[in-house]
Design an enzyme around this catalytic site. Structure first.
Site, PDB file in Angstrom:
ATOM      1  CB  CYS A   1      36.164  45.953  37.710  1.00 49.79           C
ATOM      2  SG  CYS A   1      35.966  47.350  38.801  1.00 49.79           S
TER       3      CYS A   1
ATOM      4  N   GLY B   1      36.724  35.826  28.242  1.00 48.60           N
ATOM      5  CA  GLY B   1      37.671  36.657  28.987  1.00 48.60           C
ATOM      6  C   GLY B   1      38.603  37.423  28.063  1.00 48.60           C
TER       7      GLY B   1
ATOM      8  CD  GLN C   1      34.818  32.195  35.524  1.00 51.70           C
ATOM      9  OE1 GLN C   1      35.327  31.171  35.967  1.00 51.70           O
ATOM     10  NE2 GLN C   1      34.645  33.271  36.266  1.00 51.70           N
TER      11      GLN C   1
ATOM     12  CD  GLU D   1      43.202  50.876  39.236  1.00 51.56           C
ATOM     13  OE1 GLU D   1      42.708  50.381  40.259  1.00 51.56           O
ATOM     14  OE2 GLU D   1      42.738  51.871  38.671  1.00 51.56           O
TER      15      GLU D   1
END
Length: 543
Positions: A399, A412, A407, A433
């Protein structure tokens, strides 16, 4: 502006109906996109309709009044056609090879059911895997998910969020021209002695030759065709694994989980508007504001309860070990087994902003890395990423999320960069993933593009000869997996075929845009400030 408001009382609108709904676009202009009615309720003798705009992200779903509905184009839900009978049982569908295979898989899965982790599906690469079969569904292009008996049925009050690396920051939608760095190029250094890496690049020792032209801003890189037949013709793996540990099975979605259930969350000095459903206790979903302790993430029903809790809560930072600090930025490593309550509360909060997730009660198999910003009151959570303690697929992120107030400020990419710094210390190449959501893919390609271009532009001629580098060397230096390196080069449209060889051409626009972006990026991870010792999680005693 009203549209057929009178007709809304004469025609009964039911769940599943579709019709145009008035909304404001980004330019604050009126538009009438097609929407589906998910729920109807009556408040103060006035009907409200919960609508999902077709082909729009679910976070735009909202309650609307009847005057925003275009009743002239109302489409009632279609009745499902009756399926043929089989063996005298009405409603059964005819058998097909795919259904038979799926049925046999279901039978094989029965004895492997774990009460708290969901069902397991054996694969050639992984012995035991908590995986529901799924396909990633992007907001703009719906893709039907595969029905599966391995659904995650544990949507409990305290789930651990397992996701597909959806990163929701709008900063990461920017293309290469908006990539930012502080202008410090990473040097091409040989592998450190004693560093062990997995041989996961196959036959990728293709030598790349870099030609310097008269124009110093232009260069070409020669790359012979790869011999790895596992990759498709365009360099991207032809069949990405669709059953990662955090891939959600959308076949269990219902109306309840498709609707936002929390109006507002107060976290420290911020008030957040959730984007998606999160399985907080039912009695809290009717509150106008849900209060969270910003240090332990405990949820409370009122401001008075929060104030009383703060007098007893001794935490001023996330539990676990602080493994990185530079300036006001810190990272804490949290073991999902040792700090279950915090991990579960973190997952509940994250689910408000992450879609396409599988929820699990068991957080034991995960590590959580929480990024914080420090001030006189304590360490305030900015974002986090999680990863499996053991991943046979070399996943270094499960995650990843930056909270909305932080943001578009570079946090990020800082989270992504930190995940790869951990992989470098572990001596591995890593990858997020799979499959990535559309926003997650944009985020990672943005980081991969900047990192790979940084390597290519820093190459220097050796004794008058053309500088040479292999795909494996790029992967070694950056800890980015070979398949991601190849797909990024193709995404940047750098690959051309010339005289029997693949050539990578760095145009002036690419180089100039990259250099401008590098000057804007101020937040970077300093490896000297990282104090991290990887553990061998294959030994169960360390759990």
């Amino acid at each position: 502006m009203t549209k057929m408001a009178d007709n809304s009382s004469s025609v009964e609108i039911v769940e599943g109906c579709r019709l145009p709904v008035l909304r404001k676009n980004q330019e604050h202009e009126d538009e009438w996109p097609l929407a589906e009615i998910l729920s109807v309720k009556e408040v103060s003798a006035r009907k409200l309709y919960y609508v999902h705009y077709i082909d729009f992200n679910k976070r735009l779903d909202e309650w609307v009044t009847g005057d925003r509905l275009d009743m002239k184009k109302l489409q009632f839900p279609k009745k499902e056609a009756k399926t043929p009978t089989k063996n005298g049982l009405p409603g059964s569908r005819p058998s097909s090879p795919e259904r038979e295979v799926r049925k046999s898989l279901d039978l094989n899965l029965q004895p492997a059911t774990a009460p708290s982790r969901g069902k397991t599906l054996p694969t050639p690469k992984r012995k035991v895997e908590a995986v529901p079969l799924a396909t990633q569904v992007s907001p703009a292009t719906p893709v039907p998910s595969l029905p599966s008996s391995a659904e995650a049925s544990q949507a409990s009050v305290f789930p651990a969020v397992r996701e597909t690396n959806t990163f929701k920051s709008r900063e990461d939608h920017d293309q290469l021209s908006s990539l930012t760095t502080n202008g410090t190029a990473r040097r091409l250094v040989p592998s450190q002695p004693g560093r062990k890496r997995k041989a996961n690049c196959g036959a990728a020792d293709e030598m790349i030759k870099v030609l310097q032209y008269n124009n110093p801003q232009s260069a070409s890189v020669f790359l012979p065709p790869p011999e790895d037949s596992q990759d498709s013709s365009d360099g991207i793996p032809s069949a990405p694994r669709m059953t990662g540990s955090l891939v959600s099975d959308r076949s269990h979605d219902d109306i309840v989980t498709r609707m936002k259930n929390i109006e507002c969350i107060e976290l420290g000095r911020h008030r957040l508007k959730p984007w998606y459903f999160s399985p907080y206790p039912q009695e809290l979903t009717t509150l106008p504001i849900l209060y969270l302790c910003e240090f332990c993430l405990k949820y409370l029903k009122s401001l008075k309860c929060l104030q009383r809790h703060l007098t007893k809560c001794n935490l001023r930072h996330p539990p676990g070990n602080e493994i990185y600090r530079k300036g006001t930025i810190s990272f804490f490593e949290i073991d999902g087994r040792k700090n279950k309550t915090y991990s579960q509360n973190l997952c509940l909060l994250a689910k408000c902003f992450l879609d396409h997730k599988t929820l699990y009660y068991d957080t034991d198999p995960f590590l959580f890395y929480v990024m914080t910003e420090y001030d006189s009151k304590g360490f305030h959570i900015v974002g986090y990423f999680s990863k499996e303690k053991e991943s046979t697929e070399d996943y270094n992120v499960a995650c990843i999320l930056t909270l909305p107030p932080y943001q578009r400020r570079g946090y990020g990419k800082l989270l992504i960069e930190f995940s790869y710094e951990l992989s470098k210390v572990e001596g591995k190449t890593g990858t997020p993933e799979k499959p990535l959501s559309d926003l997650g893919l944009l985020s990672y390609r943005s980081y991969w593009s900047q990192t790979i271009l940084e390597i290519l532009m820093d190459l220097k001629p050796d004794n008058g000869e053309r500088p040479q580098i292999t795909i494996n060397e790029i992967s070694e230096i950056t800890s980015v997996k070979k398949e991601d390196v190849i797909s990024t080069l193709q995404y940047l449209n750098l690959i051309n075929y010339y005289k029997g060889q693949y050539i990578l051409t760095l145009s002036e626009d690419i180089v100039d845009g990259h250099e401008r972006a590098m000057q804007k990026r101020h937040l970077r991870i300093d490896p000297k400030c990282l104090h991290f010792t990887p553990k061998d999680w294959s030994k169960r005693g360390k759990w």
